[in-house]
Design a protein around this motif. Structure first.
Motif, PDB file in Angstrom:
ATOM      1  N   LEU A  73      74.194  27.616   9.750  1.00  0.00           N
ATOM      2  CA  LEU A  73      73.721  27.961  11.096  1.00  0.00           C
ATOM      3  C   LEU A  73      72.300  28.521  11.042  1.00  0.00           C
ATOM      4  O   LEU A  73      71.418  28.086  11.795  1.00  0.00           O
ATOM      5  N   PHE A  74      72.059  29.465  10.144  1.00  0.00           N
ATOM      6  CA  PHE A  74      70.722  30.060  10.065  1.00  0.00           C
ATOM      7  C   PHE A  74      69.713  29.086   9.461  1.00  0.00           C
ATOM      8  O   PHE A  74      68.513  29.178   9.757  1.00  0.00           O
ATOM      9  N   ARG A  75      70.184  28.155   8.643  1.00  0.00           N
ATOM     10  CA  ARG A  75      69.265  27.116   8.143  1.00  0.00           C
ATOM     11  C   ARG A  75      68.810  26.228   9.287  1.00  0.00           C
ATOM     12  O   ARG A  75      67.617  25.901   9.403  1.00  0.00           O
ATOM     13  N   LEU A  76      69.750  25.852  10.155  1.00  0.00           N
ATOM     14  CA  LEU A  76      69.404  25.019  11.312  1.00  0.00           C
ATOM     15  C   LEU A  76      68.485  25.763  12.262  1.00  0.00           C
ATOM     16  O   LEU A  76      67.549  25.179  12.835  1.00  0.00           O
ATOM     17  N   ILE A  77      68.725  27.054  12.435  1.00  0.00           N
ATOM     18  CA  ILE A  77      67.867  27.859  13.310  1.00  0.00           C
ATOM     19  C   ILE A  77      66.449  27.908  12.757  1.00  0.00           C
ATOM     20  O   ILE A  77      65.469  27.824  13.507  1.00  0.00           O
ATOM     21  N   SER A  78      66.325  28.021  11.422  1.00  0.00           N
ATOM     22  CA  SER A  78      64.991  28.093  10.807  1.00  0.00           C
ATOM     23  C   SER A  78      64.199  26.810  10.992  1.00  0.00           C
ATOM     24  O   SER A  78      62.970  26.813  10.918  1.00  0.00           O
ATOM     25  N   GLU A  79      64.913  25.699  11.224  1.00  0.00           N
ATOM     26  CA  GLU A  79      64.241  24.421  11.433  1.00  0.00           C
ATOM     27  C   GLU A  79      63.802  24.220  12.877  1.00  0.00           C
ATOM     28  O   GLU A  79      63.229  23.187  13.213  1.00  0.00           O
ATOM     29  N   LYS A  80      64.088  25.195  13.735  1.00  0.00           N
ATOM     30  CA  LYS A  80      63.694  25.109  15.144  1.00  0.00           C
ATOM     31  C   LYS A  80      62.829  26.310  15.500  1.00  0.00           C
ATOM     32  O   LYS A  80      63.194  27.140  16.348  1.00  0.00           O
ATOM     33  N   PRO A  81      61.665  26.451  14.858  1.00  0.00           N
ATOM     34  CA  PRO A  81      60.828  27.640  15.085  1.00  0.00           C
ATOM     35  C   PRO A  81      60.294  27.741  16.514  1.00  0.00           C
ATOM     36  O   PRO A  81      59.949  28.835  16.970  1.00  0.00           O
ATOM     37  N   ALA A  82      60.193  26.613  17.213  1.00  0.00           N
ATOM     38  CA  ALA A  82      59.659  26.638  18.575  1.00  0.00           C
ATOM     39  C   ALA A  82      60.699  27.108  19.588  1.00  0.00           C
ATOM     40  O   ALA A  82      60.374  27.378  20.743  1.00  0.00           O
ATOM     41  N   GLU A  83      61.952  27.203  19.154  1.00  0.00           N
ATOM     42  CA  GLU A  83      63.017  27.637  20.041  1.00  0.00           C
ATOM     43  C   GLU A  83      63.436  29.061  19.700  1.00  0.00           C
ATOM     44  O   GLU A  83      63.242  29.534  18.582  1.00  0.00           O
ATOM     45  N   SER A  84      64.016  29.740  20.664  1.00  0.00           N
ATOM     46  CA  SER A  84      64.460  31.107  20.476  1.00  0.00           C
ATOM     47  C   SER A  84      65.978  31.145  20.358  1.00  0.00           C
ATOM     48  O   SER A  84      66.687  30.587  21.196  1.00  0.00           O
ATOM     49  N   ARG A 122      72.866  32.449  21.360  1.00  0.00           N
ATOM     50  CA  ARG A 122      72.136  32.295  22.613  1.00  0.00           C
ATOM     51  C   ARG A 122      70.830  31.580  22.301  1.00  0.00           C
ATOM     52  O   ARG A 122      70.029  32.074  21.499  1.00  0.00           O
ATOM     53  N   SER A 123      70.641  30.423  22.909  1.00  0.00           N
ATOM     54  CA  SER A 123      69.483  29.589  22.587  1.00  0.00           C
ATOM     55  C   SER A 123      68.624  29.382  23.814  1.00  0.00           C
ATOM     56  O   SER A 123      69.119  29.298  24.950  1.00  0.00           O
ATOM     57  N   HIS A 124      67.315  29.268  23.587  1.00  0.00           N
ATOM     58  CA  HIS A 124      66.373  29.024  24.669  1.00  0.00           C
ATOM     59  C   HIS A 124      65.251  28.166  24.132  1.00  0.00           C
ATOM     60  O   HIS A 124      64.563  28.539  23.186  1.00  0.00           O
ATOM     61  N   ALA A 125      65.101  26.981  24.714  1.00  0.00           N
ATOM     62  CA  ALA A 125      64.030  26.066  24.301  1.00  0.00           C
ATOM     63  C   ALA A 125      62.838  26.232  25.229  1.00  0.00           C
ATOM     64  O   ALA A 125      63.005  26.467  26.427  1.00  0.00           O
ATOM     65  N   PRO A 126      61.612  26.106  24.724  1.00  0.00           N
ATOM     66  CA  PRO A 126      60.434  26.239  25.575  1.00  0.00           C
ATOM     67  C   PRO A 126      60.342  25.094  26.567  1.00  0.00           C
ATOM     68  O   PRO A 126      60.883  24.020  26.366  1.00  0.00           O
TER      69      PRO A 126
END
Length: 351
Positions: free
Chosen positions: A96-107, A199-203
């Motif tokens: 999960l945290f690996r996938l999050i690290s691959e989406k730096p533009a998202e919160s 909780r996810s938020h994309a720009p």
């Protein structure tokens, strides 16, 4: 349908009985990494806006906690050996945290809660007393106005890395009810459920890709659902469930207070099977509230979450009755025709 796969533990060279179908069968020679490869696609779905539930089912001593948590204690291992011995929960946290690290533009913000269902009562394992000491705090399960099940006053802890999740899971294992039996020297006497909320938020201007887990769900096409508004935050839930094992008192040799624990465990697992049977037969009433366990898991079992059941089986002749019962449970789960998983478009008010 609900997906299942089976793990044959302890005895190499054994075979599943005929008449049972699983998505995948892993033998005792397969590594924890091989098992997790069948789970990994669900973590991608989580960040794409889908709720996910993974539960381990089987008789006592069949390897459920080993599958979900890994070798205990992991501190005895080091480096790559420790990572290889990790179960689904720590590996899922790392992925999960690996996938999050691959989406730096998202919160993304992740928080965790852990509950135990012991003797048909729900306990918050992250609660603390006035002095800050960890305690098992009893909680209630309610149904919200939206029809979702919710644990009242549940404690949530924010986490920022997989190691923090592992620390929490190791901490709560010390609070979980255990008992020494003739089958297992450290038998879990409760159902453990770890909830991870993301909780996810994309720009604005960035589209979130739609992902269908074809391998797990045998879907011929992607679920037909609306894409979330890229600028709208959404909240998804990952439930990782280590069920207590079904148990025959004649084999486990328990007595005294442990007899009541066995009764509660077996009744809750029977209630879970009854719920699956009602869903499979599309009955008008589904008895979720016959057990705190099924009430707590109502959203995952009968809702729109992506659900994977891991059947842990000890294929030795001594436990043939329990093994057939576990495989029968898997067949019943596969007969359930769940609605297509629904993608979260916004953040719900209920946790």
């Amino acid at each position: 349908s609900i997906s299942t796969f089976s793990l044959l533990s302890r005895f190499a060279g054994s075979r599943c009985g005929s008449g049972f179908v699983s998505f995948r069968v892993h033998g005792p020679e397969d590594s924890q990494d091989a098992v997790f490869e069948d789970v990994k696609p669900l973590l991608t779905s989580l960040l794409d806006g889908y709720n996910v539930c993974i539960m381990a089912y089987g008789q006592t001593g069949s390897g459920k906690t080993h599958t979900m948590m890994g070798s205990q204690p992991l501190e005895e291992h080091s480096g790559s050996q420790q990572e290889a011995q990790q179960g689904i929960i720590p590996k899922a946290a790392a992925e999960l945290f690996r996938l999050i690290s691959e989406k730096p533009a998202e919160s993304h913000a992740v928080e965790v809660s852990v509950v135990e269902v012991h003797n048909n009562e729900v306990f918050d394992l992250l609660a603390r007393d006035e002095q800050g000491n960890a305690v098992r705090q009893r909680r209630d399960v309610i149904t919200t106005s939206s029809g979702a099940s919710q644990v009242t006053s549940l404690t949530y802890e924010p986490v920022f890395s997989a190691s923090e999740v592992m620390h929490i899971s190791s901490r709560v294992q010390k609070l979980r009810a255990h008992c020494d039996t003739l089958i297992h020297t450290d038998s879990s006497r409760s159902h453990l459920i770890l909830h991870s909320y993301t909780r996810s938020h994309a720009p604005v201007g960035r589209r979130i890709p739609l992902f269908a887990t074809l391998i797990i769900f045998h879907s011929a096409r992607s679920p037909r659902c609306r894409r979330a508004n890229p600028a709208t935050p959404f909240r998804t839930k990952l439930q990782l469930v280590d069920l207590a094992g079904s148990e025959c008192v004649g084999m486990s040799g328990v007595s005294g207070a442990a007899l009541w624990e066995v009764s509660c465990i077996n009744r809750s697992l029977s209630a879970l099977s009854d719920v699956l049977g009602a869903l499979a037969e599309q009955r008008p009433h589904v008895p979720y509230r016959n057990s705190k366990l099924t009430h707590l898991l109502q959203d995952a079992i009968g809702g729109d979450a992506k659900l994977l059941v891991v059947l842990c089986v000890s294929p030795t002749q001594r436990f043939i009755t329990e093994s057939l019962q576990s495989l029968g449970f898997g067949n019943r789960a596969r007969q359930v025709q769940k609605a297509l998983p629904r993608r979260r478009n916004n953040t719900p008010k209920d946790k």
